[in-house]
Design an enzyme around this catalytic site. Structure first.
Site, PDB file in Angstrom:
ATOM      1  CE  LYS A 179       1.690  -3.443  -4.557  1.00  0.00           C
ATOM      2  NZ  LYS A 179       0.501  -2.976  -3.814  1.00  0.00           N
ATOM      3  NE  ARG A 180       7.115   2.268   2.950  1.00  0.00           N
ATOM      4  CZ  ARG A 180       6.028   2.932   2.601  1.00  0.00           C
ATOM      5  NH1 ARG A 180       5.354   2.600   1.509  1.00  0.00           N
ATOM      6  NH2 ARG A 180       5.589   3.956   3.320  1.00  0.00           N
TER       7      ARG A 180
END
EC number: 4.1.1.23
Lengths: 303, 303
Positions: free
Chosen positions: B107-108
Site C-alpha cells: 500500500k505504498r
C-alpha cells in the site's frame, strides 16, 4: 522515554531554535563525489546501501546541533532492495542515538491487525526500526488510524497523517467537497478528534498532519482546524515553497510546525550558491551552510 | 518477460482454474508448532525472520500448482525490522521462481521521484524486490500513480490501486459523494482511464483495483466502472465475505478478479474443521485442503 512525542518535539524545537526537518533522501546520482566515487555504478546493492548509510550518518553529524529532527524517506532505501532497508535501520538508530527526533517517511497504511503491525514496527525508539514517528495515509479511514494512535499512546510516539499534500495532483481527491467540507478538512477533523483528549502542556497531541508548503491558504485553514496537531510541512525549497508560505503553520510561540527540506540541504553541494565555494569536496560544509540558512529564513521560535 | 502483467494473470488463472490468491501474512503466535517451537519467544529478529521464510516458502511449495498468485503482506515482515524485510525479499524470489505471480501488499504511495523509487523497487521480477505487482494508495492523486504506471509499462508489471476497501471505516473518505460521485468511484474512473489505452487480448490492463468482498453491491458497481481492471478482492474468509459476495467481480469467462485469503488458508491448521484431523503436525496438508476448498467454492473459470 517518559515525555510524549509532542512534548519532545516542542522541547527540541526550543532547544535548537529551529523548525527545520532535514529530509534524508539518498539517491545514487546525486551523492557527493567523495562518497559516490567509492562505489562502482554496477556495484551490488549492499555497496550502495553502505554509501547511503555513510552519507546519511555524516549528515546527522553535521546537523545534530542545528535541528530538532530528521526524516528518512523509506522509498529511496527500499529502492536498493533488502540491503537498503538494513541501511534505513542503521540510519534511524544513528540519528536517534545522536539525539535527533526521527520521523520515518513511509506513508504506510492498512487495516486492523496489519496497521498494528506497521505501528509496532516503526513507532518508538524501542521498536524494531526505532523511529519516533511515522507518516501514515488516511485513505482507509478511521479504523486504519486507530491502531497507530493506540501504539503512540503506549510508546510516547507520534504519527503524521497525510492531510493536504504538496503535489499538483493532490487535489484530485483531497479537494473534493461534500456538503461544503473538503476531504482534507474531513481528515483534519479526524486528526483533531484524536488529539483532543491527548494534549500536552504545549497544547499538542501525538497525531501530526502533513500539509504542503505549496498551498499557503490551506496551511492557514489547517492550522486553525487542527490546533492540537504538529504539522509537518513538505514542499519547501526544491518544490517551490518559501518562508512566507509556511508562516501560517506556526503558533504564537513559533511551535506547532516543522518544515522539511531534503534536496536543498542534503545535496546543497550542487546548488549554484555553494557549488563553486564548497562543492563536492566540502559537501558537509555545504549541508551545514544550507541548514543554517534555512534556520535563519525561519527564525520563528520565541524565547 | 514479454507478456503483460494482465495477460500473465489471465493465463495463470486459466491454467490453474483458480482465482485464489494466497495471502502470506506470517505472525509469530499463529505459526504452526513445528515451526514456532524451533524459535525461542525472545529470539532475535533474524531467528523469527528465518521462521517466516521457512513458513512462507513451504506454503509456496504446497500451493504452487493450485493457485495463480500469492500476496505477501509487507507489514508483517517489516514488523521484525530489517531482518524481516530480508525475509520478504527471499519469499518473493522463492514464489516467483516457483512460477507464481507475486503481488507485494505494501500500500505504498508518494509523489514524483519518490513514487518512482517505490515503483523501481518493487515492480518487475528484475527489480530489487522482484515482485510482479504492488498495492498502491491513491490519496495523493493522479500524479502519484503515474510513475507507477510508467514503470508498469517498462517492465510488464502491474499495480493494484486501493479503490473500495473491506474495513468498516473505509467509507469515511471513500464513500463521500461530490456531485453524485463517490471518492471511490472517482478513483475507479482514474484506474479505467489508465487502462483504456493499455488493454490486452483478454480486455485487461496493468492497473488493477482493490475492492473488498464485504461490499458486494459496490463490487458489482466497480466491475462495471473498471471493465479493464483486474480486481483484487480482500475480505474473503476471516473477514466475513463468502463466495456469493465475490461473484460480481468476474467477467463471463471467470476472469478479471482474484480473491485473497490469508488467515483461513495459511493458518488452516487452527480452523475447527482441520484442527483435529490434521492440526499443527500436518499443517501443510491443512493449507492444501483449505486452498482446494476455496478453489471449489469459487469454480468460476470457464474453459
Amino acid at each position: 522515554m517518559s515525555k510524549s512525542f509532542a512534548t519532545r518535539m516542542a522541547e527540541a524545537v526550543q532547544k535548537t531554535k529551529s523548525v527545520t526537518c532535514v529530509g534524508l533522501d539518498p539517491r545514487k546520482a546525486q551523492l557527493p563525489a567523495p562518497i559516490r566515487d567509492n562505489v562502482a555504478a554496477d556495484a551490488p546493492p549492499d555497496a550502495w546501501a553502505a554509501a547511503y548509510t555513510q552519507f546519511c550518518c555524516e549528515i546527522v553529524d553535521v546537523v545534530r546541533d542545528l535541528v530538532p529532527c530528521v526524516k528518512p524517506q523509506a522509498a529511496f532505501f527500499e529502492q536498493l532492495g533488502p540491503a537498503g532497508t538494513v541501511a534505513l535501520g542503521e540510519v534511524i538508530r544513528y540519528a536517534s542515538d545522536a539525539g535527533l527526533i526521527v520521523i520515518t517517511d513511509g506513508k504506510r497504511n492498512d487495516i486492523g491487525s496489519t496497521a498494528t503491525a506497521y505501528a509496532d514496527a516503526y513507532l518508538g525508539t524501542a521498536s524494531p526500526w526505532g523511529s519516533d514517528s511515522l507518516t501514515v495515509s488516511p485513505y482507509l479511514g478511521e479504523d486504519s488510524l486507530e491502531p497507530f494512535v493506540e501504539v503512540c499512546d503506549q510508546r510516547d510516539a507520534g504519527i503524521f497523517v497525510l492531510v493536504k499534500t504538496s503535489n499538483p495532483g493532490g487535489g484530485l481527491l483531497q479537494n473534493r467537497e461534500t456538503d461544503g467540507q473538503t476531504v482534507y478538512a474531513r481528515v483534519a477533523e479526524l486528526v483533531q478528534h484524536f488529539n483532543a483528549t491527548r494534549l500536552d502542556s504545549f497544547g499538542y497531541g501525538p497525531v501530526g498532519a502533513v500539509v504542503g508548503a505549496t498551498y499557503p491558504e490551506q496551511l492557514a485553514e489547517m492550522r486553525a482546524a487542527m490546533p492540537g496537531s504538529w504539522i509537518l510541512v513538505p514542499g519547501f525549497g526544491a518544490q517551490g515553497g518559501g518562508a512566507a508560505d509556511v508562516m501560517a503553520g506556526f503558533d504564537a510561540k513559533g511551535l506547532g510546525a516543522i518544515v522539511n527540506n531534503s534536496r536543498h540541504i542534503i545535496f546543497a553541494h550542487s546548488r549554484p550558491e555553494f557549488a563553486d565555494r564548497l562543492g563536492d569536496a566540502r559537501w558537509q560544509d555545504a549541508v551545514r551552510a544550507a541548514t543554517v540558512e534555512m534556520n535563519e529564513q525561519l527564525a520563528v521560535v520565541k524565547d
